[in-house]
Write an enzyme that holds these catalytic residues in place. Structure first.
Site, short mmCIF file in Angstrom:
data_model
loop_
_atom_site.label_atom_id
_atom_site.label_comp_id
_atom_site.label_asym_id
_atom_site.label_seq_id
_atom_site.Cartn_x
_atom_site.Cartn_y
_atom_site.Cartn_z
N GLY A 187 0.77 -1.24 0.00
CA GLY A 187 0.00 0.00 0.00
C GLY A 187 0.80 1.28 0.00
CG ASN A 194 1.56 3.29 -5.79
OD1 ASN A 194 1.94 4.33 -6.31
ND2 ASN A 194 2.17 2.12 -5.98
CG MET A 240 -0.94 -7.57 -6.74
SD MET A 240 -0.15 -6.78 -8.17
CE MET A 240 1.25 -6.02 -7.39
CB ILE A 247 -7.49 -10.95 -13.32
CG1 ILE A 247 -5.97 -10.93 -13.45
CG2 ILE A 247 -8.25 -10.78 -14.64
CD1 ILE A 247 -5.40 -11.06 -14.81
CG ASN A 259 -3.37 -0.59 -12.98
OD1 ASN A 259 -3.19 -0.86 -11.79
ND2 ASN A 259 -2.68 -1.16 -13.95
CG HIS A 268 2.06 -1.54 -15.40
ND1 HIS A 268 1.78 -2.80 -14.97
CD2 HIS A 268 3.16 -1.65 -16.20
CE1 HIS A 268 2.66 -3.65 -15.48
NE2 HIS A 268 3.49 -2.97 -16.23
C1 GAR Z 1 3.51 -1.08 -7.34
O1 GAR Z 1 4.80 -1.02 -7.87
C2 GAR Z 1 2.48 -1.09 -8.45
O2 GAR Z 1 2.81 -0.28 -9.54
C3 GAR Z 1 2.52 -2.54 -8.84
O3 GAR Z 1 2.63 -3.24 -7.62
C4 GAR Z 1 3.27 -2.42 -6.64
C5 GAR Z 1 2.36 -2.30 -5.44
O4 GAR Z 1 2.99 -1.61 -4.41
N1 GAR Z 1 1.33 -2.89 -9.59
C6 GAR Z 1 1.34 -3.77 -10.59
O5 GAR Z 1 2.33 -4.40 -10.92
C7 GAR Z 1 0.01 -3.94 -11.28
N2 GAR Z 1 0.19 -4.56 -12.56
P1 GAR Z 1 2.15 -0.91 -3.23
O6 GAR Z 1 1.17 -1.94 -2.66
O7 GAR Z 1 3.22 -0.58 -2.21
O8 GAR Z 1 1.46 0.31 -3.77
#
Ligand code: GAR
Length: 207
Positions: free
Chosen positions: A12, A14, A91, A93, A108, A110
């Site tokens: 989390g 982000n 994560m 789908i 989203n 990425h």
């Molecule tokens: C982040 O790097 C995000 O961009 C990626 O997972 C991580 C989650 O981190 N998402 C993907 O790869 C989606 N395809 P977080 O839980 O610390 O935000």
């Protein structure tokens, strides 16, 4: 004020960037009103609770099919009256049911420069492992609208990040988050809440 629902599965960071941006007034005309996690163990839930944001856990494991799981998440978002849905490290789908309900209202983040290193199987640390294997010199992050095509929706914002010779996947992931993801995600959310993003022919225009 637009209601923002954030979907999470893991650490989390982000989500934290969004919370911090909201607190410092960088998200104009928007408020995070709900955090939904696909796992009961995600640290993102703690981050939400520490900031008095209501949380819901909809465990992926409790649903047999993608269809049933998507229905449960979509119905919850409709009940919450979300104006914007943000996938922040989500994560799981989901199928077309959620796209129908929230068309051009779901974004989203990425961790690469789409259309490189994206699509099925490219998530989290794997993305950075593939970037290092290929030897590209620039990577970065992308915020895009969610459509039925995995990582294929209209691109809203992108930011490039340099790849260094001695990078490990973990070091690169950290730099991409710090220099790109945590900056462009709050920015894209604010632009949406201010009604400044227009979508035409699968492209976005920021006004
Ligand atoms: C982040 O790097 C995000 O961009 C990626 O997972 C991580 C989650 O981190 N998402 C993907 O790869 C989606 N395809 P977080 O839980 O610390 O935000």
């Amino acid at each position: 004020m637009k209601k923002i629902a954030v979907l999470v599965s893991g650490g989390g960071t982000n989500l934290q960037a969004l919370i911090d941006a909201e607190k410092s007034g960088k998200i104009k005309n928007g408020k995070i009103t709900c955090v939904i996690s696909s796992s009961p163990d995600s640290y993102a839930l703690e981050r939400a609770k520490n900031n008095n944001i209501p949380t819901k856990v909809i465990p992926r494991k409790e649903y047999e099919s993608v269809r049933d799981y998507t229905r449960a998440v979509t119905d919850t978002l409709i009940e919450e009256k979300a104006d914007l849905v943000v996938y922040a490290g989500f994560m799981t789908i989901l199928d077309e049911q959620i796209v129908e309900a929230f068309s051009n209202r779901m974004m989203n983040v990425h961790p690469s420069l789409i259309p490189s290193f994206c699509g099925k199987g490219f998530y989290g640390l794997h993305v950075h492992e593939e970037v290092l294997k290929k030897g590209v010199k620039l990577t970065g992050a992308t915020v895009h609208f969610v459509t039925e095509e995995c990582d294929g929706g209209p691109i809203i914002l992108q930011k490039a990040v340099e790849v260094k010779n001695d990078d490990t996947p973990e070091a690169l992931q950290k730099r991409v988050m710090e220099e790109a993801e945590w900056k462009i995600l709050p920015k894209a959310v604010s632009l949406f809440c201010e009604d400044r993003i227009e979508v035409k022919d699968n492209k976005t225009y920021v006004n």
